[in-house]
Design a protein around this motif. Sequence first.
Motif, mmCIF file in Angstrom:
data_model
loop_
_atom_site.group_PDB
_atom_site.id
_atom_site.type_symbol
_atom_site.label_atom_id
_atom_site.label_comp_id
_atom_site.label_asym_id
_atom_site.label_seq_id
_atom_site.Cartn_x
_atom_site.Cartn_y
_atom_site.Cartn_z
ATOM 1 N N ASP A 72 39.568 40.655 29.565
ATOM 2 C CA ASP A 72 38.907 41.628 30.429
ATOM 3 C C ASP A 72 38.712 40.974 31.792
ATOM 4 O O ASP A 72 38.648 39.736 31.906
ATOM 5 C CB ASP A 72 37.557 42.015 29.805
ATOM 6 C CG ASP A 72 36.815 43.069 30.605
ATOM 7 O OD1 ASP A 72 37.467 43.765 31.412
ATOM 8 O OD2 ASP A 72 35.599 43.207 30.418
ATOM 9 N N ILE A 73 38.606 41.778 32.837
ATOM 10 C CA ILE A 73 38.309 41.203 34.148
ATOM 11 C C ILE A 73 36.946 40.511 34.082
ATOM 12 O O ILE A 73 36.081 40.861 33.302
ATOM 13 C CB ILE A 73 38.325 42.283 35.248
ATOM 14 C CG1 ILE A 73 37.299 43.388 34.935
ATOM 15 C CG2 ILE A 73 39.707 42.859 35.422
ATOM 16 C CD1 ILE A 73 37.132 44.389 36.064
ATOM 17 N N GLY A 74 36.801 39.511 34.933
ATOM 18 C CA GLY A 74 35.515 38.829 34.993
ATOM 19 C C GLY A 74 35.347 37.702 33.995
ATOM 20 O O GLY A 74 34.250 37.171 33.841
ATOM 21 N N HIS A 75 36.435 37.310 33.313
ATOM 22 C CA HIS A 75 36.368 36.203 32.371
ATOM 23 C C HIS A 75 37.146 35.016 32.951
ATOM 24 O O HIS A 75 38.279 35.171 33.411
ATOM 25 C CB HIS A 75 36.954 36.606 31.012
ATOM 26 C CG HIS A 75 36.085 37.557 30.261
ATOM 27 N ND1 HIS A 75 35.558 37.275 29.026
ATOM 28 C CD2 HIS A 75 35.625 38.794 30.580
ATOM 29 C CE1 HIS A 75 34.831 38.286 28.606
ATOM 30 N NE2 HIS A 75 34.854 39.228 29.541
ATOM 31 N N LEU B 262 32.588 41.395 41.204
ATOM 32 C CA LEU B 262 32.910 40.140 40.527
ATOM 33 C C LEU B 262 33.281 39.066 41.542
ATOM 34 O O LEU B 262 33.959 39.326 42.534
ATOM 35 C CB LEU B 262 34.053 40.347 39.536
ATOM 36 C CG LEU B 262 33.757 41.293 38.374
ATOM 37 C CD1 LEU B 262 35.026 41.556 37.563
ATOM 38 C CD2 LEU B 262 32.667 40.723 37.465
ATOM 39 N N LEU B 263 32.819 37.844 41.268
ATOM 40 C CA LEU B 263 33.123 36.700 42.132
ATOM 41 C C LEU B 263 33.237 35.462 41.255
ATOM 42 O O LEU B 263 32.310 35.127 40.514
ATOM 43 C CB LEU B 263 32.019 36.513 43.182
ATOM 44 C CG LEU B 263 32.203 35.340 44.154
ATOM 45 C CD1 LEU B 263 33.450 35.540 45.017
ATOM 46 C CD2 LEU B 263 30.962 35.171 45.039
ATOM 47 N N LEU B 264 34.382 34.814 41.308
ATOM 48 C CA LEU B 264 34.636 33.634 40.499
ATOM 49 C C LEU B 264 33.480 32.634 40.619
ATOM 50 O O LEU B 264 33.009 32.351 41.723
ATOM 51 C CB LEU B 264 35.942 32.982 40.953
ATOM 52 C CG LEU B 264 36.542 31.902 40.051
ATOM 53 C CD1 LEU B 264 37.043 32.504 38.748
ATOM 54 C CD2 LEU B 264 37.686 31.190 40.779
ATOM 55 N N CYS B 265 33.025 32.147 39.482
ATOM 56 C CA CYS B 265 31.942 31.150 39.393
ATOM 57 C C CYS B 265 30.560 31.714 39.715
ATOM 58 O O CYS B 265 29.578 30.988 39.612
ATOM 59 C CB CYS B 265 32.176 29.938 40.297
ATOM 60 S SG CYS B 265 33.547 28.936 39.797
ATOM 61 N N PHE B 266 30.469 32.985 40.100
ATOM 62 C CA PHE B 266 29.141 33.518 40.393
ATOM 63 C C PHE B 266 28.846 34.776 39.590
ATOM 64 O O PHE B 266 28.015 34.759 38.688
ATOM 65 C CB PHE B 266 28.965 33.794 41.886
ATOM 66 C CG PHE B 266 27.584 34.262 42.223
ATOM 67 C CD1 PHE B 266 26.548 33.349 42.314
ATOM 68 C CD2 PHE B 266 27.295 35.610 42.401
ATOM 69 C CE1 PHE B 266 25.240 33.776 42.579
ATOM 70 C CE2 PHE B 266 26.006 36.041 42.662
ATOM 71 C CZ PHE B 266 24.973 35.118 42.747
ATOM 72 N N ARG B 267 29.495 35.888 39.917
ATOM 73 C CA ARG B 267 29.253 37.121 39.170
ATOM 74 C C ARG B 267 30.443 37.353 38.247
ATOM 75 O O ARG B 267 31.527 37.720 38.679
ATOM 76 C CB ARG B 267 29.052 38.310 40.109
ATOM 77 C CG ARG B 267 28.450 39.517 39.397
ATOM 78 C CD ARG B 267 28.054 40.620 40.362
ATOM 79 N NE ARG B 267 27.083 40.205 41.350
ATOM 80 C CZ ARG B 267 25.780 40.035 41.119
ATOM 81 N NH1 ARG B 267 25.291 40.223 39.907
ATOM 82 N NH2 ARG B 267 24.965 39.666 42.088
ATOM 83 N N VAL B 268 30.217 37.099 36.975
ATOM 84 C CA VAL B 268 31.280 37.136 35.972
ATOM 85 C C VAL B 268 30.822 37.999 34.795
ATOM 86 O O VAL B 268 29.639 38.312 34.661
ATOM 87 C CB VAL B 268 31.631 35.717 35.489
ATOM 88 C CG1 VAL B 268 32.197 34.879 36.617
ATOM 89 C CG2 VAL B 268 30.401 35.012 34.895
ATOM 90 N N ARG B 269 31.748 38.374 33.948
ATOM 91 C CA ARG B 269 31.391 39.178 32.776
ATOM 92 C C ARG B 269 31.119 38.316 31.545
ATOM 93 O O ARG B 269 30.411 38.756 30.646
ATOM 94 C CB ARG B 269 32.487 40.203 32.492
ATOM 95 C CG ARG B 269 32.494 41.340 33.518
ATOM 96 C CD ARG B 269 33.427 42.473 33.130
ATOM 97 N NE ARG B 269 33.218 43.627 34.011
ATOM 98 C CZ ARG B 269 33.871 44.774 33.892
ATOM 99 N NH1 ARG B 269 34.795 44.920 32.935
ATOM 100 N NH2 ARG B 269 33.625 45.765 34.712
ATOM 101 N N LYS B 270 31.705 37.144 31.492
ATOM 102 C CA LYS B 270 31.324 36.175 30.465
ATOM 103 C C LYS B 270 30.746 34.970 31.175
ATOM 104 O O LYS B 270 31.398 34.349 32.007
ATOM 105 C CB LYS B 270 32.516 35.742 29.617
ATOM 106 C CG LYS B 270 32.122 34.720 28.551
ATOM 107 C CD LYS B 270 33.317 34.174 27.784
ATOM 108 C CE LYS B 270 32.843 33.121 26.778
ATOM 109 N NZ LYS B 270 33.983 32.482 26.075
#
Length: 613
Positions: free
Chosen positions: A212-215, A324-332
């Motif tokens: 999924d996106i955000g992982h 979503l932002l890598l290393c900050f706002r993620v789904r996992k």
Amino acid sequence: MRMLLIHADEFSYEVKSKAIPEPEEPKSFKAFVKNALVAFCTIEKNDEKNPEAIAFKAAENIIDVFNKVKAENIVIYPYAHLSSDLASKEVAIPILENIERKINEEGFKVYRSPFGWYKSFNLNCKGHPLSELSRTITVEKEEGAAEIKTEYAIMDLNGNLHHPLEYNYKPEETDLKALVEKEALKKELIGGKPKFLDYCSKFSIEWEPYSDIGHMRYGPEGGLIFDLISEYAWQVANSLEIPIFSVKGTNMFNVAEPPVKEHAKLFGEKLYEIKVDEKTLILRYAACHQQFAMVKDWIISHKQMPFGTFEVADSYRLEKSGELLLCFRVRKLHMPDLHIYCKDLENAKEISLKIHEKIYEEIRKLGREYVSIYNITKKFFNENKSFLLKLLSIEKKPVLINFVPEGRFYWVINVEYTIIDELNRPREIATFQIDVGNSKRFGIHYIDEKGEKVYPPIIHTALIGTIERYLFTLLDSASKKEAEGLKPSLPLWLSPTQVRLIPINQSYLPEALNLAEKLKSALIRVDIDDREDTVPKKVLLAEKEWIPYILVIGKKEVETGKLTVRVREEEKQKIMLIEDLIAEIKSKTKGYPFKPSTLPMLLSKKPVYKMVK
């Protein structure tokens, strides 16, 4: 849920045999009642979305008919033949129990036959117009969380409150101003691509396109950094000098369990939901579900208070794709979640001061500073102003107060610790809350000196933030350093390779291997660039990889034992003996965890990564 309601002169049943492998344990195997309203109940799969509301509405319907037909008894009879879309027993039994409890609480005589058994029954229907009725019980889909009206103010070091539009900022309060403008005044933030995203590829940190996106996924370097931060989070938790128990468990929970359902309502549409074996399971938002479900089964005395439970918990949040932002706002995410069970509210406030101090100690180690939001009820604010002033004395600066409605949340204070990133945007990293609701919801209690049951306040905290957000803070700090004209870097203890040895040609590889073994034996991560390339290119690569110490090994170094060391942090070269280099690295990494590298020592053996955009 579907019901068939029969008003009977007489009704009896007898349990015969199991209809499912593990049926409900019968309270009695037979029953006989007169003048009874018999409710044949079929619990459906859709009922698991809001089991408490279904049970409440079903009980209301049964009581309404009971009063109209003037029956003397009520029988709740599980009946699987009114629908083909059946709920699992894990959903059905609690609903039936809740119907029984609700009717009992209203003062009516109620019987309930056991779930999961074949039963014989005899029934004599009275035959009047209301003696045979059917009902379909549904509830409206739960509405999303309504917008909560809050009130903002800025609290200065003297405890005075100021309206956000009227506060006069000091020159050093630019971070506070950025926070207030975003949170209280709802000003639009300036966009832009943060520099730290370019840094992530250096350490094989990226999105996983097959999920999924955000992982996120972590290659060898990123995985090492992740593991070190996880170990450090445990180390920081233990530095509070409170007994902390490390626990582990599952990441999914049955929404049919009332405490799980109630806690899940707090997070609404951000919950991951999956269907398995006719059950609805939610993936945990943080470690609360697992730790509370475990601690409720512990026998706790006042002599053990306070204590904590800790887990680096894989947690799941359905964040909006555009945010979503890598290393900050993620789904996992991975939450180093610490819960501290306190004797009472005063004890919770004492420990909160320690936690607050520790959170600031950790961010200041990185050369950064938080600006804080205190989400708080007015009642707690007015009754605990001296406590709040103690918190501010640790901050040494004003804070943003957000007054929230009484009774809306399970906590009375929730502090959000925020850095201002390279693009002047507030980013929440760490947190702590004083929770006064979940111990009773989950049945967590201890026995006090008088032998009485006490539901303890629970502190929730992530002292360094999630693993991802701590890493974000480090990379954002590196970006700020680069903006100031300095070389960006990671802390030495987190650098995947701490020392790079570069032999000027293959004849000096044996000496490089000898030095590498000495460094490795001293628990220092070291590798050797043995590839066929020029020394300047090898040094340039090491600089691009943020290697803290770079050593070129040639004739002079072999003959004299004196090493020319490029030190990234100091941006200079210096002459050192190997023993001096080891001593310096050990001194700079003292008090931090160590893990060996999983990569080969020779760069020629290491694969080249193709980074995913």
